[in-house]
Scaffold this motif. Structure first.
Motif, PDB file in Angstrom:
ATOM      1  N   VAL A   1       0.842  -1.208   0.000  1.00  0.00           N
ATOM      2  CA  VAL A   1       0.000   0.000   0.000  1.00  0.00           C
ATOM      3  C   VAL A   1       0.875   1.255   0.000  1.00  0.00           C
ATOM      4  CG1 VAL A   1      -1.683   1.341   1.329  1.00  0.00           C
ATOM      5  CG2 VAL A   1      -1.959  -1.133   1.101  1.00  0.00           C
ATOM      6  N   ALA A   2       1.934   1.243   0.825  1.00  0.00           N
ATOM      7  CA  ALA A   2       2.851   2.393   0.869  1.00  0.00           C
ATOM      8  C   ALA A   2       3.522   2.608  -0.480  1.00  0.00           C
ATOM      9  CB  ALA A   2       3.900   2.178   1.954  1.00  0.00           C
ATOM     10  N   ALA A   3       3.856   1.510  -1.168  1.00  0.00           N
ATOM     11  CA  ALA A   3       4.494   1.613  -2.486  1.00  0.00           C
ATOM     12  C   ALA A   3       3.565   2.295  -3.489  1.00  0.00           C
ATOM     13  CB  ALA A   3       4.889   0.231  -2.983  1.00  0.00           C
ATOM     14  N   CYS A   4       2.271   2.051  -3.370  1.00  0.00           N
ATOM     15  CA  CYS A   4       1.308   2.720  -4.261  1.00  0.00           C
ATOM     16  C   CYS A   4       1.383   4.233  -4.088  1.00  0.00           C
ATOM     17  CB  CYS A   4      -0.110   2.222  -3.974  1.00  0.00           C
ATOM     18  SG  CYS A   4      -0.398   0.480  -4.352  1.00  0.00           S
ATOM     19  N   TRP A   5       1.394   4.693  -2.835  1.00  0.00           N
ATOM     20  CA  TRP A   5       1.469   6.127  -2.556  1.00  0.00           C
ATOM     21  C   TRP A   5       2.802   6.709  -3.016  1.00  0.00           C
ATOM     22  CZ3 TRP A   5      -2.316   9.253  -0.280  1.00  0.00           C
ATOM     23  CH2 TRP A   5      -3.455   8.585   0.191  1.00  0.00           C
ATOM     24  N   VAL A   6       3.883   6.029  -2.702  1.00  0.00           N
ATOM     25  CA  VAL A   6       5.220   6.534  -3.037  1.00  0.00           C
ATOM     26  C   VAL A   6       5.429   6.602  -4.550  1.00  0.00           C
ATOM     27  CG1 VAL A   6       7.695   6.013  -2.885  1.00  0.00           C
ATOM     28  CG2 VAL A   6       6.255   5.768  -0.862  1.00  0.00           C
ATOM     29  N   THR A   7       4.824   5.685  -5.271  1.00  0.00           N
ATOM     30  CA  THR A   7       4.954   5.681  -6.730  1.00  0.00           C
ATOM     31  C   THR A   7       4.165   6.811  -7.367  1.00  0.00           C
ATOM     32  OG1 THR A   7       5.226   3.274  -6.722  1.00  0.00           O
ATOM     33  CG2 THR A   7       4.630   4.294  -8.820  1.00  0.00           C
ATOM     34  N   VAL A   8       2.962   7.046  -6.866  1.00  0.00           N
ATOM     35  CA  VAL A   8       2.045   7.992  -7.517  1.00  0.00           C
ATOM     36  C   VAL A   8       2.399   9.452  -7.230  1.00  0.00           C
ATOM     37  CG1 VAL A   8      -0.342   8.819  -7.530  1.00  0.00           C
ATOM     38  CG2 VAL A   8       0.134   6.376  -7.652  1.00  0.00           C
ATOM     39  N   ILE A   9       2.680   9.790  -5.972  1.00  0.00           N
ATOM     40  CA  ILE A   9       2.817  11.193  -5.581  1.00  0.00           C
ATOM     41  C   ILE A   9       3.879  11.944  -6.388  1.00  0.00           C
ATOM     42  CG2 ILE A   9       3.495  12.728  -3.681  1.00  0.00           C
ATOM     43  CD1 ILE A   9       1.949  10.902  -1.798  1.00  0.00           C
ATOM     44  N   PRO A  10       5.117  11.428  -6.533  1.00  0.00           N
ATOM     45  CA  PRO A  10       6.103  12.193  -7.315  1.00  0.00           C
ATOM     46  C   PRO A  10       5.699  12.394  -8.772  1.00  0.00           C
ATOM     47  CG  PRO A  10       7.177  10.467  -6.027  1.00  0.00           C
ATOM     48  CD  PRO A  10       5.711  10.199  -5.976  1.00  0.00           C
ATOM     49  N   LEU A  11       5.120  11.353  -9.385  1.00  0.00           N
ATOM     50  CA  LEU A  11       4.749  11.450 -10.794  1.00  0.00           C
ATOM     51  C   LEU A  11       3.624  12.467 -10.998  1.00  0.00           C
ATOM     52  CD1 LEU A  11       5.104  10.452 -13.678  1.00  0.00           C
ATOM     53  CD2 LEU A  11       3.530   8.592 -13.173  1.00  0.00           C
ATOM     54  N   VAL A  12       2.601  12.418 -10.147  1.00  0.00           N
ATOM     55  CA  VAL A  12       1.485  13.360 -10.270  1.00  0.00           C
ATOM     56  C   VAL A  12       1.948  14.783  -9.975  1.00  0.00           C
ATOM     57  CG1 VAL A  12      -0.747  14.029  -9.305  1.00  0.00           C
ATOM     58  CG2 VAL A  12      -0.270  11.625  -9.776  1.00  0.00           C
ATOM     59  N   THR A  13       2.835  14.926  -9.001  1.00  0.00           N
ATOM     60  CA  THR A  13       3.363  16.261  -8.676  1.00  0.00           C
ATOM     61  C   THR A  13       4.100  16.845  -9.869  1.00  0.00           C
ATOM     62  OG1 THR A  13       3.582  15.652  -6.338  1.00  0.00           O
ATOM     63  CG2 THR A  13       4.840  17.564  -7.101  1.00  0.00           C
ATOM     64  N   GLY A  14       4.928  16.043 -10.523  1.00  0.00           N
ATOM     65  CA  GLY A  14       5.661  16.512 -11.695  1.00  0.00           C
ATOM     66  C   GLY A  14       4.731  16.867 -12.845  1.00  0.00           C
ATOM     67  N   GLN A  15       3.716  16.024 -13.084  1.00  0.00           N
ATOM     68  CA  GLN A  15       2.759  16.294 -14.154  1.00  0.00           C
ATOM     69  C   GLN A  15       1.977  17.581 -13.890  1.00  0.00           C
ATOM     70  OE1 GLN A  15       2.232  14.843 -16.978  1.00  0.00           O
ATOM     71  NE2 GLN A  15       3.103  12.801 -16.875  1.00  0.00           N
ATOM     72  N   THR A  16       1.548  17.760 -12.646  1.00  0.00           N
ATOM     73  CA  THR A  16       0.779  18.957 -12.295  1.00  0.00           C
ATOM     74  C   THR A  16       1.621  20.216 -12.475  1.00  0.00           C
ATOM     75  OG1 THR A  16      -0.472  17.656 -10.670  1.00  0.00           O
ATOM     76  CG2 THR A  16      -0.608  20.057 -10.486  1.00  0.00           C
ATOM     77  N   TYR A  17       2.864  20.172 -12.014  1.00  0.00           N
ATOM     78  CA  TYR A  17       3.754  21.323 -12.181  1.00  0.00           C
ATOM     79  C   TYR A  17       3.978  21.623 -13.660  1.00  0.00           C
ATOM     80  CZ  TYR A  17       7.961  24.191 -12.133  1.00  0.00           C
ATOM     81  OH  TYR A  17       8.877  25.195 -12.352  1.00  0.00           O
ATOM     82  N   GLN A  18       4.160  20.588 -14.457  1.00  0.00           N
ATOM     83  CA  GLN A  18       4.409  20.767 -15.890  1.00  0.00           C
ATOM     84  C   GLN A  18       3.205  21.412 -16.578  1.00  0.00           C
ATOM     85  OE1 GLN A  18       4.500  17.178 -18.312  1.00  0.00           O
ATOM     86  NE2 GLN A  18       6.292  17.924 -19.417  1.00  0.00           N
ATOM     87  N   ILE A  19       2.003  20.969 -16.225  1.00  0.00           N
ATOM     88  CA  ILE A  19       0.785  21.506 -16.846  1.00  0.00           C
ATOM     89  C   ILE A  19       0.558  22.960 -16.463  1.00  0.00           C
ATOM     90  CG2 ILE A  19      -1.740  21.326 -16.869  1.00  0.00           C
ATOM     91  CD1 ILE A  19      -1.313  18.257 -16.564  1.00  0.00           C
ATOM     92  N   PHE A  20       0.672  23.275 -15.175  1.00  0.00           N
ATOM     93  CA  PHE A  20       0.347  24.624 -14.723  1.00  0.00           C
ATOM     94  C   PHE A  20       1.524  25.592 -14.856  1.00  0.00           C
ATOM     95  CE2 PHE A  20      -3.154  22.246 -13.031  1.00  0.00           C
ATOM     96  CZ  PHE A  20      -4.209  23.127 -13.164  1.00  0.00           C
ATOM     97  N   SER A  21       2.626  25.112 -15.413  1.00  0.00           N
ATOM     98  CA  SER A  21       3.711  26.016 -15.799  1.00  0.00           C
ATOM     99  C   SER A  21       3.457  26.620 -17.176  1.00  0.00           C
ATOM    100  CB  SER A  21       5.055  25.264 -15.810  1.00  0.00           C
ATOM    101  OG  SER A  21       5.395  24.846 -14.508  1.00  0.00           O
TER     102      SER A  21
END
Length: 311
Positions: free
Chosen positions: A146-166
């Motif tokens: 379960v922890a691996a699911c969170w650790v995998t998703v958060i960095p990728l989504v954070t990067g995608q969100t930053y890229q879009i709203f930049s």
């Protein structure tokens, strides 16, 4: 028009939502409010019974309780905003609030995808490797998955969100959607969004197609193992524990894949909104019903719940 205004960046969007049917706003409000209450209640009950019933202290129900928690979190990101906009008839949302909503939604949606994969792996181990199941799927391993699911998703989504709203937003600020979703936001960006669209496509493939393939392979082996069982009762029990999860997988991955891997065109805006309603509202509504109606152990635990709460 966007190119001429490229030196201006929008600081606020307008979520159009269901503004095209203002005469139905109170009916829609009632429907969405009732759905939200049902989703909260049903998933909360699943979390409760899997925590207090000794018969449900297994990896399968540990993952199911985590899945229910993520379902509650995911709909809480979208439905309260829908209800507010229906009442106020004002879809104004700041750039920052929009980014936060998108970030939270796709974190929870990504975790759902990975949790469904983990749940398929758990069923594979239970049915295909029963002698190793207790050793491999201990509580520590379950927590780590379960922890691996969170650790995998958060960095990728954070990067995608930053890229879009930049990106600069300098044309129309009207989002033809009921929440800040990626395709309609990218359609408002100025300049070339090819890299962004490619990144979204690859991320969608990673979180939908790859897990779906892994789940398909797992269930192929599960079905093969079940068919080899000599006992009809054993086959029936094995199928009953897997069928509800398989239905949820097909519904969730099907709508997500169609939404985020389809071409980003104006003609697909209306279809995209309808599909988004399926995986943001209707599927979370169906999931606890599917799990409770098709699972005898949860049904039995629900019948004993009032007695346990009174003790």
């Amino acid at each position: 028009m966007k190119t001429e205004k490229s030196n201006i960046t929008m600081m606020e969007f307008i979520l159009l939502g269901f503004s095209d049917v203002p005469h139905l706003k109170w009916i829609l409000f009632g429907i969405f409010f009732l759905m939200y209450l049902i989703i909260l209640m049903c998933n909360s009950i699943i979390i409760l019974v899997t925590r207090i019933d000794p018969a449900l202290q297994t990896p399968m129900y540990f993952f199911l309780s985590n899945f229910s928690f993520v379902e509650i979190s995911c709909v809480t990101v979208t439905i309260p905003r829908i209800l507010t906009d229906l009442v106020a008839q004002n879809g104004n949302i700041s750039l920052l609030t929009c980014a936060i909503q998108l970030w939270f939604f796709f974190i929870f949606a990504g975790i759902e995808c990975l949790l469904l994969t983990v749940m398929a792996y758990d069923r594979y181990m239970a049915i295909c490797k029963p002698l190793l199941y207790a050793l491999m799927m201990n509580h520590r391993m379950c927590v780590q998955l379960v922890a691996a699911c969170w650790v995998t998703v958060i960095p990728l989504v954070t990067g995608q969100t930053y890229q879009i709203f930049s990106l600069p937003f300098c044309g129309s600020n009207r989002i033809n959607h009921f929440f800040c979703d990626i395709p309609p936001i990218l359609s408002l960006a100025c300049g070339d969004t090819f890299v962004n669209n490619l990144a979204i496509f690859l991320a969608s493939a990673v979180f939908t197609m790859v897990p779906f393939v892994l789940i398909t392979v797992s269930y192929g082996k599960i079905i093969f193992s079940i068919l080899k069982l000599s006992s009809a009762g054993g086959r029936s029990k094995a199928f009953s524990t897997c069928s509800s999860h398989l239905i949820v997988v097909v519904l969730f991955y099907g709508t997500c894949a169609i939404t985020y891997i389809q071409p980003n065109t104006k003609a697909s805006d209306g279809i995209g909104k309808v599909l988004s309603l399926f995986y943001t509202v209707f599927i979370p509504l169906l999931n606890p019903i599917i799990y409770t109606l098709r699972n005898k152990e949860i049904s039995a635990a629900l019948r004993k719940l009032p007695q346990k709460l009174l003790i």
